[in-house]
Design an enzyme around this catalytic site. Structure first.
Site, short mmCIF file in Angstrom:
data_model
loop_
_atom_site.label_atom_id
_atom_site.label_comp_id
_atom_site.label_asym_id
_atom_site.label_seq_id
_atom_site.Cartn_x
_atom_site.Cartn_y
_atom_site.Cartn_z
N ASP A 49 -45.29 -20.90 17.16
CA ASP A 49 -45.02 -19.50 16.85
C ASP A 49 -46.31 -18.69 16.71
O ASP A 49 -46.35 -17.51 17.05
CB ASP A 49 -44.19 -19.39 15.57
CG ASP A 49 -42.75 -19.85 15.79
OD1 ASP A 49 -42.32 -19.91 16.95
OD2 ASP A 49 -42.06 -20.15 14.79
N GLY A 50 -47.37 -19.32 16.20
CA GLY A 50 -48.65 -18.63 16.09
C GLY A 50 -49.19 -18.20 17.45
O GLY A 50 -49.76 -17.12 17.59
N ARG A 54 -49.85 -14.38 18.73
CA ARG A 54 -51.12 -13.97 19.34
C ARG A 54 -50.89 -13.31 20.69
O ARG A 54 -51.50 -12.29 21.03
CB ARG A 54 -52.04 -15.19 19.49
CG ARG A 54 -53.41 -14.87 20.08
CD ARG A 54 -54.39 -16.00 19.78
NE ARG A 54 -53.97 -17.25 20.41
CZ ARG A 54 -54.31 -17.62 21.64
NH1 ARG A 54 -55.06 -16.81 22.40
NH2 ARG A 54 -53.93 -18.79 22.12
N ASN A 126 -43.48 -10.38 12.69
CA ASN A 126 -43.04 -11.10 11.50
C ASN A 126 -43.13 -10.24 10.26
O ASN A 126 -42.12 -9.84 9.70
CB ASN A 126 -43.87 -12.38 11.31
CG ASN A 126 -43.30 -13.57 12.04
OD1 ASN A 126 -42.26 -13.45 12.69
ND2 ASN A 126 -43.95 -14.70 11.94
N ASP A 154 -49.89 -9.44 -7.19
CA ASP A 154 -50.83 -9.89 -6.16
C ASP A 154 -50.71 -9.08 -4.87
O ASP A 154 -51.69 -8.88 -4.16
CB ASP A 154 -50.60 -11.37 -5.84
CG ASP A 154 -51.20 -12.28 -6.90
OD1 ASP A 154 -51.77 -11.77 -7.87
OD2 ASP A 154 -51.09 -13.52 -6.75
N THR A 165 -37.71 -15.27 8.22
CA THR A 165 -37.74 -16.73 8.12
C THR A 165 -39.16 -17.26 7.98
O THR A 165 -39.34 -18.48 7.86
CB THR A 165 -37.09 -17.37 9.36
OG1 THR A 165 -37.81 -16.94 10.53
CG2 THR A 165 -35.64 -16.97 9.49
N ALA A 166 -40.15 -16.40 8.00
CA ALA A 166 -41.55 -16.84 7.96
C ALA A 166 -42.09 -16.73 6.53
O ALA A 166 -41.50 -17.28 5.60
CB ALA A 166 -42.37 -16.00 8.95
N LYS A 169 -39.70 -15.82 3.60
CA LYS A 169 -38.84 -16.87 3.04
C LYS A 169 -39.58 -17.71 2.01
O LYS A 169 -39.00 -18.11 1.00
CB LYS A 169 -38.29 -17.75 4.16
CG LYS A 169 -37.31 -18.83 3.70
CD LYS A 169 -36.77 -19.61 4.88
CE LYS A 169 -35.80 -20.69 4.42
NZ LYS A 169 -36.46 -21.73 3.60
N SER A 170 -40.86 -17.95 2.25
CA SER A 170 -41.63 -18.80 1.34
C SER A 170 -41.89 -18.13 -0.01
O SER A 170 -42.21 -18.82 -0.98
CB SER A 170 -42.96 -19.20 1.99
OG SER A 170 -43.85 -18.10 2.05
#
Length: 270
Positions: A49-50, A54, A126, A154, A165-166, A169-170
């Site tokens: 995905d990265g 890009r 994203n 922060d 979802t990226a 989500k975390s």
């Protein structure tokens, strides 16, 4: 015949991706596809995905005429429909690909205004984030013209449905289907106590609304646009909107969204 369809390939630095890219290049050349890095019709990313992100930013200003196709060579490829073992299927899919049937995902427009009047505009697939370079970030958050809250923490993440979802989500954000035309705000380690108060939960913001963050202009900030990171000073405001810009994926064995989510995060259900 492919009628000289113009393609370009972008890969990452892993040995597996390099070998896959070289093999696919040879197959495409043998099938008389035209290689064009300036005005391609289809950009093929080889990696994860990265790599796809890009590739999108490399052609960010040609999104109205470029379609993307992903081949993943690792363990997780949320935006990729093919593996390195499917290269002949990739070629067949490119033959059959119809621009009128492309899959479109919305992008968020990010407009950064500085105290000297200078502006930059970027689009993200994203998410975009804003953080203080050091210490606690303080900034007013407006939803359209309404002052919603004064955020302390922060930082903030604003994501697209596909980006939900990226990173979103975390940090506890919700997963949103791309057919829902909306943006999502998720807080990054907000301060919540008897003195300072934020909503403390992710927010889904409607398509026609804008999100504006006005941080203290004298501070230093780190802004990310997908995988790209920049350091800025003297930021007056950052406006996030859905301006109608989309990314187009070639409709080649395109995996449905919820199937992608299940395969990426849950695995086989017995």
């Amino acid at each position: 015949m492919n009628f000289g369809k113009k393609v370009w390939l972008i890969g990452n630095s892993s040995e597996k991706s390099k070998k896959t890219l070289n093999k696919l290049s040879k197959i495409l050349k043998a099938e008389h596809f035209v290689f064009d890095d300036i005005n391609p019709e289809i950009v093929i990313s080889v990696g994860g995905d990265g790599t796809l992100l890009r590739a999108m930013h490399m052609y960010e200003y040609q999104l109205d005429r470029v379609r993307f196709l992903g081949v993943h060579t690792g363990h997780l490829g949320f935006y990729t429909d093919f593996t390195d073992e499917d290269l002949f299927e990739v070629v067949e899919a490119l033959y059959d690909e119809n621009p009128a049937q492309a899959i479109h995902y919305p992008l968020i427009c990010v407009q950064v205004s500085f105290t000297d009047g200078y502006q930059i505009v970027r689009h993200v697939l994203n998410e975009a984030t804003i953080r203080r370079a050091s210490k606690t970030m303080v900034g007013d958050v407006r939803i359209s013209d309404y002052l919603f809250e004064r955020f302390r923490g922060d930082g903030l993440s604003i994501s697209t449905p596909t980006g939900s979802t990226a990173y979103n989500k975390s940090i506890g954000g919700a997963v949103v289907h791309p057919r829902v035309k909306a943006m999502q705000i998720a807080e990054i380690a907000s301060l919540n106590n008897v003195v300072y108060r934020t909503l403390g939960s992710p927010m889904i913001v409607a398509e026609k609304d804008t999100i504006t963050v006005c941080p203290a202009p004298e501070d230093d900030y780190s802004l990310t646009f997908d995988q790209l990171t920049f350091e800025y000073k003297n930021i007056k405001s950052i406006e996030f909107s859905l301006d109608g810009t989309t990314i187009s994926f070639a409709n080649c064995a395109h995996t449905p969204f919820w199937e992608r989510v299940s395969k990426s995060f849950i695995g086989e259900v017995e």
